[in-house]
Design an enzyme around this catalytic site. Structure first.
Site, PDB file in Angstrom:
ATOM      1  N   THR A  70      15.598  85.014  72.658  1.00 14.72           N
ATOM      2  CA  THR A  70      15.535  83.757  73.412  1.00 14.72           C
ATOM      3  C   THR A  70      16.844  83.507  74.151  1.00 14.72           C
ATOM      4  O   THR A  70      16.856  83.183  75.342  1.00 14.72           O
ATOM      5  CB  THR A  70      15.242  82.586  72.442  1.00 14.72           C
ATOM      6  N   ASN A 147       3.886  89.835  74.234  1.00 19.11           N
ATOM      7  CA  ASN A 147       3.853  89.613  72.793  1.00 19.11           C
ATOM      8  C   ASN A 147       2.475  89.185  72.297  1.00 19.11           C
ATOM      9  O   ASN A 147       2.128  89.423  71.145  1.00 19.11           O
ATOM     10  CB  ASN A 147       4.885  88.557  72.395  1.00 19.11           C
ATOM     11  N   CYS A 321       5.811  82.865  68.522  1.00 17.36           N
ATOM     12  CA  CYS A 321       6.730  81.795  68.169  1.00 17.36           C
ATOM     13  C   CYS A 321       6.041  80.449  68.118  1.00 17.36           C
ATOM     14  O   CYS A 321       6.523  79.530  67.509  1.00 17.36           O
ATOM     15  CB  CYS A 321       7.857  81.727  69.177  1.00 17.36           C
TER      16      CYS A 321
HETATM   17  N1  PLP Z   1      10.622  87.586  74.030  1.00 18.02           N
HETATM   18  C1  PLP Z   1       9.478  88.031  73.486  1.00 18.02           C
HETATM   19  C2  PLP Z   1       8.563  88.904  74.295  1.00 18.02           C
HETATM   20  C3  PLP Z   1       9.147  87.688  72.172  1.00 18.02           C
HETATM   21  O1  PLP Z   1       8.000  88.116  71.637  1.00 18.02           O
HETATM   22  C4  PLP Z   1      10.031  86.865  71.438  1.00 18.02           C
HETATM   23  C5  PLP Z   1       9.668  86.408  70.069  1.00 18.02           C
HETATM   24  O2  PLP Z   1       8.509  86.248  69.753  1.00 18.02           O
HETATM   25  C6  PLP Z   1      11.228  86.447  72.048  1.00 18.02           C
HETATM   26  C7  PLP Z   1      11.481  86.834  73.343  1.00 18.02           C
HETATM   27  C8  PLP Z   1      12.219  85.597  71.319  1.00 18.02           C
HETATM   28  O3  PLP Z   1      13.018  86.385  70.474  1.00 18.02           O
HETATM   29  P1  PLP Z   1      13.863  85.696  69.295  1.00 18.02           P
HETATM   30  O4  PLP Z   1      12.880  85.285  68.252  1.00 18.02           O
HETATM   31  O5  PLP Z   1      14.794  86.765  68.845  1.00 18.02           O
HETATM   32  O6  PLP Z   1      14.591  84.547  69.904  1.00 18.02           O
END
Ligand code: PLP
Length: 380
Positions: A70, A147, A321
């Site tokens: 993120t 995702n 998330c």
């Molecule tokens: N980008 C993608 C494609 C994700 O799937 C996720 C988490 O689900 C993130 C970014 C965010 O990563 P983090 O949980 O390390 O902040």
């Protein structure tokens, strides 16, 4: 019996070798900026971890540790737009909220944001990029793998097209890196976001990988750590764990991708045979080998996940998330699914620890759970 864990796209279990690598670093004292021997040891450990992450990409990759995917996504967008924010960004509508949300904030501050069109599998057509680019475009950002539905984007080609127009290209490879060779999938992308907890590392650490000598403005300001690109004392144990997870990926990716593809196909075939009226999302497009995304007509995704949880299968209804918050899936809207299909979204995602037995147990549990939820909903 332990539940069957099929939610790797949300997070993967910590790999034993990662736990072992981190163990000596929890007790500290470990501030890599300190001048004494403890600081020197921490500095060496951080630099070794940085090299292990960079090694996934070959020569010339600079690794800026962040708190996760993120933060890496936020930083690259804000860095491109400068302060006060200006210019124009090109992104896709199926990006993770870690791109969509800051892009929205930047748009509210006056930055132009164009969304590339996607087909019904969520795949961007590289030809559309030409039209979207403007004179004031600062960055093109398209994720490597989605995702939710697992679709892979033609990132290498998009990067090349952005470069022809003199623009830097960013890709969020948080989901892709466990499965795809960066040289093949990511091509010459200039910025790559990564997250440790999706690949058997600890949550709370990730990286923005900077390639081709591109600039990156510090977004979190404070001390001059990481050459001013990310202020704040580096979390040595987490970074070491991330490095160990990357080394495991480098070693195992190819064989795991093949093995897990077979497992997820077996899961998919079994569910297709046993569950009527199932839409397989993005079945015939290049996609992650571990992700099975389905739309179960006449069922509610959240109810399915709750029922499966009770019966011993951990799955997800939506994006990793946000599913707990019952966030609406913009991805499923962007690929044109109607409300009924969107409501029944169900994602199974496998990983390096998934075994034959997980699939067999899931196949014994899921069909009757779906029938139960459908029946309950039909009765109102
Ligand atoms: N980008 C993608 C494609 C994700 O799937 C996720 C988490 O689900 C993130 C970014 C965010 O990563 P983090 O949980 O390390 O902040």
């Amino acid at each position: 019996m332990d539940p069957v864990y099929l939610d790797y796209n949300a997070t993967a279990p910590l790999a034993p070798e990662v736990r072992e690598a981190m163990a000596p670093w929890w007790d500290g004292p470990a501030n890599p900026s300190a001048a004494h021997r403890h600081g020197q040891a921490a500095r060496d450990a951080i630099e070794r971890a940085r090299t292990r992450v960079a090694d996934l990409f070959g020569q010339g990759a600079e690794v800026v540790f962040t708190s996760g995917g993120t933060e890496a996504d936020n930083q690259v967008l804000w860095s491109a737009c400068g302060w006060p924010p200006a210019g124009h960004l090109v992104i896709s509508p199926v990006e993770h909220p870690a791109i969509l949300e800051p892009a929205g904030t930047l748009a509210a501050a006056g930055v132009g944001v164009s969304l590339l069109e996607v087909d019904r599998h969520g795949r961007v057509d590289p030809d559309g990029l030409e039209e979207a680019i403007r004179d004031d475009t600062r960055l093109v950002s398209v994720m490597a793998a989605n995702n939710e539905i697992g679709t892979l984007q033609p990132v290498a080609e998009l990067a090349e097209r952005a470069h022809v127009r003199g623009l830097p290209f960013h890709t969020d490879a948080v989901q892709a890196i466990a499965w795809s060779d960066p040289a093949q999938l990511l091509g010459d992308a200039d910025y790559v976001s990564l997250s440790a907890h999706k690949i058997g590392g600890p949550p709370g650490v990730g990286a923005l990988v900077v390639r081709n000598g591109r600039d990156l403005a510090g977004w979190i300001r404070g001390g001059n750590q990481q050459r001013g690109r990310r202020g704040g004392t580096e979390p040595v144990a987490l970074a070491v764990g991330f490095g160990a997870a990357c080394a495991r990926v480098a070693r195992e990716r190819e064989s795991q991708a093949e093995r897990v593809r077979e497992l997820s196909l077996r899961l998919l075939d079994g569910l297709r045979a046993e569950v009527p009226d199932l839409l397989v999302t993005c079945g015939d497009t290049p996609r992650l080998p571990n992700t099975v995304h389905l739309c179960v007509r006449g069922a509610d995704g959240a109810a399915l996940v709750a029922r499966l949880d009770l019966e011993g299968v951990a799955a997800s209804a939506g994006s990793a998330c946000s599913s707990g918050l019952r966030h609406r899936s913009g991805v499923l809207e962007a690929i044109g699914l109607d409300a009924e299909h969107r409501a029944g979204a169900l994602r199974f995602s496998l990983g390096y620890e998934s075994r034959d037995d997980d699939v067999e147990r899931a196949l014994r549990i899921v069909p009757s759970a779906v029938a139960g939820v459908r029946h309950a909903l039909a009765r109102g």
